[in-house]
Each structure stands twice: as C-alpha cells, then as structure tokens.
Motif scaffolding. Structure first.
Motif, mmCIF file in Angstrom:
data_model
loop_
_atom_site.group_PDB
_atom_site.id
_atom_site.type_symbol
_atom_site.label_atom_id
_atom_site.label_comp_id
_atom_site.label_asym_id
_atom_site.label_seq_id
_atom_site.Cartn_x
_atom_site.Cartn_y
_atom_site.Cartn_z
ATOM 1 N N PRO A 127 0.827 -1.216 0.000
ATOM 2 C CA PRO A 127 0.000 0.000 0.000
ATOM 3 C C PRO A 127 0.860 1.263 0.000
ATOM 4 C CG PRO A 127 -0.775 -1.575 1.639
ATOM 5 C CD PRO A 127 0.541 -2.091 1.149
ATOM 6 N N VAL A 128 0.414 2.255 -0.740
ATOM 7 C CA VAL A 128 1.088 3.551 -0.812
ATOM 8 C C VAL A 128 0.049 4.627 -0.512
ATOM 9 C CG1 VAL A 128 2.339 5.185 -2.271
ATOM 10 C CG2 VAL A 128 2.778 2.733 -2.489
ATOM 11 N N PHE A 129 0.409 5.574 0.345
ATOM 12 C CA PHE A 129 -0.510 6.633 0.760
ATOM 13 C C PHE A 129 -0.191 7.918 -0.002
ATOM 14 C CE2 PHE A 129 -0.515 3.601 4.152
ATOM 15 C CZ PHE A 129 -1.810 3.620 4.648
ATOM 16 N N ILE A 130 -1.253 8.604 -0.412
ATOM 17 C CA ILE A 130 -1.135 9.910 -1.060
ATOM 18 C C ILE A 130 -1.919 10.900 -0.212
ATOM 19 C CG2 ILE A 130 -1.527 11.254 -3.153
ATOM 20 C CD1 ILE A 130 -1.500 8.681 -4.719
ATOM 21 N N PRO A 131 -1.243 11.871 0.420
ATOM 22 C CA PRO A 131 -1.954 12.815 1.294
ATOM 23 C C PRO A 131 -3.118 13.497 0.582
ATOM 24 C CG PRO A 131 0.415 13.043 1.554
ATOM 25 C CD PRO A 131 0.202 12.111 0.397
ATOM 26 N N PHE A 132 -4.267 13.535 1.273
ATOM 27 C CA PHE A 132 -5.499 14.176 0.810
ATOM 28 C C PHE A 132 -6.096 13.504 -0.423
ATOM 29 C CE2 PHE A 132 -2.732 17.459 2.716
ATOM 30 C CZ PHE A 132 -3.481 17.706 3.857
ATOM 31 N N MET A 133 -5.572 12.337 -0.774
ATOM 32 C CA MET A 133 -6.125 11.581 -1.894
ATOM 33 C C MET A 133 -6.539 10.177 -1.480
ATOM 34 S SD MET A 133 -6.104 13.476 -4.650
ATOM 35 C CE MET A 133 -6.108 12.310 -5.983
ATOM 36 N N GLY A 134 -5.915 9.632 -0.448
ATOM 37 C CA GLY A 134 -6.228 8.277 -0.005
ATOM 38 C C GLY A 134 -5.018 7.381 -0.101
ATOM 39 N N ALA A 135 -5.254 6.141 -0.496
ATOM 40 C CA ALA A 135 -4.187 5.157 -0.612
ATOM 41 C C ALA A 135 -4.561 4.176 -1.716
ATOM 42 C CB ALA A 135 -3.971 4.422 0.716
ATOM 43 N N PHE A 136 -3.580 3.416 -2.157
ATOM 44 C CA PHE A 136 -3.853 2.445 -3.206
ATOM 45 C C PHE A 136 -2.803 1.347 -3.156
ATOM 46 C CE2 PHE A 136 -0.679 5.152 -5.083
ATOM 47 C CZ PHE A 136 0.079 4.309 -5.883
#
Length: 299
Positions: A127-136
């Motif tokens: 999993p990789v997190f993107i601030p203010f976008m979520g994760a994927f």
C-alpha cells in the motif's frame, strides 16, 4: 640673545634585522606514512581483519536478522514513509489522534485488497498513501476475468467496514467520541468507494454484475461534483474521479473483441453472490452512517 635651537623629529627606529628563512621541515618516515610503513599498515589492517573474522564467524546467524530487514526495506520506505507523511499532514488540520486513526482505517481498507489479491495468486505491491487523496495498491498483473477483479475490489470495503465497525465498538465500550467520529468517517469512505465508477472499488465490483452500472456511477459523481460547485466548495477529488473514469465509460460504446467479451463472462451464481455482497454492504454502510452521525455542536 641666542636663537632657540631647531627641534628635529626623532629618527624612526631601525627595522629589526630580517630573520633567516626556516629550513624546510623534514618529517621522519614514521610520521609521513602514518606511524611507520608496517606500523601504519597494521593500524588499518587489524580492525578490518577483526571485522572480517566476526562477519565470517557470525554471518550465518546474522543473516537471519539482516535479510528480513533488507527484504522489507522497500516496504518500509514506500508504505511506512508515505504513511507517516500522510499522518503528519493530516495532523496539522485534525490533530494527531484523529489523523492516526484515519490513516490506520485507510491501511485496513487497503490490506483487504492486498489479502484477497494474494489469496487469488495475483502479484501486488505494498500500500502507498497519497496525502489528501487516499491510498492504493498496485496490481502487478491484471486480473484474468471480471469475477477475480470484483473479488479484489470487494476485499477493501469489506475489511474497511469491519475496521469502522470496530471503532464504533470501542466507542460503545469507552464512550470516547474520537472513535465514533472515526467510525462515521470509515463508513462514509467505504460507501464512497463503492460508487460504481472507473477505478473506484465499486467500478471494479460491478464488472461482475453489469459494466453498464458505470453510467449510473458517473451520473452520481457528476451530481456530487455540481453540488460541491454550487455550494462554493469545489471538490478536486470528485473532479479527478470523474475525469479518470471517462475512458473506461467510453469503452462501453465500442465494439469488444472476443477476449474482452470472455473477460466479462461470469456464472449466474457468481453474479448473485457479488450482487448480494455489494448491495448488502451498501445498506449496512448507510445504516452505520446514520447510527454514528455526530451533529455539529453550535457554540
């Protein structure tokens, strides 16, 4: 009467005699090469030799400690680094307790996708997190058919909903309102992800039901997008979801190849199972949102 004597300034003192130049310094050999040829070399070789001996002697034991660290180092940098960065940015607006709980809910959601994908034998990234976008999570290989894609898509909302329900359970036991707020946000996020649009989880799930549900999904996202604009708070995430979902929506109106038609073939039993999970989870999340909603306190 005699004339006064003429006063003359005193003569400047004579400069001191120049000192003879110092002879060039000549160091003994022992100082030039670091303590003598053999002595200097020995100071370097002894520590290196000791280190090599220890490495050879305990290498078989140390590898059991080093190899796992090296194996999971990319995971720590990708998942851990992006996770802590996201927590830090969210904490600036919401405080670190809520930011930590929110990011952990995102992690639980993505772990649901990860576990199902690996159970089905798919190669998947961390999993990789993107601030203010979520994760994927990134699938390193495409699912073989719509049934597999739907199962991977359903894994995240199922485990994410369980995480939100657990937060509500903690609130009922402790009375801490933080966990009720986390439960409500968890229910909202998982419900939003079930929208049958493009790359959202719902868009993947309905491939096993009917891809024409993407039309309904893009309509819902478009309605929410317009509402956010009319309210004076345009939602960038809704715009992004809408735009990225258009290519897959347009694919409905072109002629499919034989391979594409086989991709969407599922058995009636599989379709009924996925429909029950999908619409049942939507109903559960709507009820959960109603039970955990906290009205704003007016001062």
């Amino acid at each position: 009467m005699d004339a006064p004597p003429i006063m003359r300034p005193p003569a400047p003192p004579a400069p001191p005699p120049a000192e003879p130049p110092l002879p060039p310094l000549r160091y003994p050999r022992s100082a030039r090469d670091g303590g003598g040829g053999w002595a200097g070399l020995k100071k370097v070789l002894v520590p290196v030799g000791v280190a090599l001996v220890l490495l050879l002697k305990f290498g078989a034991k140390l590898k059991f400690l080093i190899l796992p660290v090296l194996k999971f180092l990319p995971l720590l940098l990708k998942t851990g680094g992006s996770m802590f960065l996201t927590i830090g940015l969210y904490a600036l607006s919401w405080g670190w307790p809520f930011a930590l709980g929110f990011v952990l809910l995102l992690l639980v959601h993505e772990c649901g996708h990860l576990l199902v994908a690996r159970r089905l034998g798919l190669s998947v990234g961390a999993p990789v997190f993107i601030p203010f976008m979520g994760a994927f999570i990134a699938l390193k290989e495409a699912p073989r058919n719509a049934w597999i894609e739907a199962q991977v898509g359903m894994g995240g909302p199922l485990l994410g909903t369980a995480g939100a329900a657990l937060c509500e359970g903690v609130h009922l036991v402790t009375g801490n309102p933080l966990f009720r707020a986390l439960a409500y946000v968890g229910f909202v996020l998982n419900l939003f992800n079930l929208a049958p649009v493009g790359f959202l989880d719902g868009g993947r799930i309905v491939t096993a039901l009917s891809p024409w549900l993407w039309v309904i999904g893009i309509g819902v996202i478009g309605f929410l997008m317009v509402q956010s604009v009319l309210a004076g708070h345009p939602n960038f995430l809704l715009f992004l979801v809408f735009l990225v979902s258009l290519p897959r929506l347009f694919s409905l109106f072109r002629r499919r190849t034989e391979e594409e038609r086989r991709y969407f073939e599922v058995t009636p039993a599989q379709r009924w199972i996925m429909a029950g999970l999908y619409f049942g989870l939507i109903g559960f999340l709507v009820v959960g949102m109603g039970l955990t909603f906290l009205p704003m306190q007016r001062g």
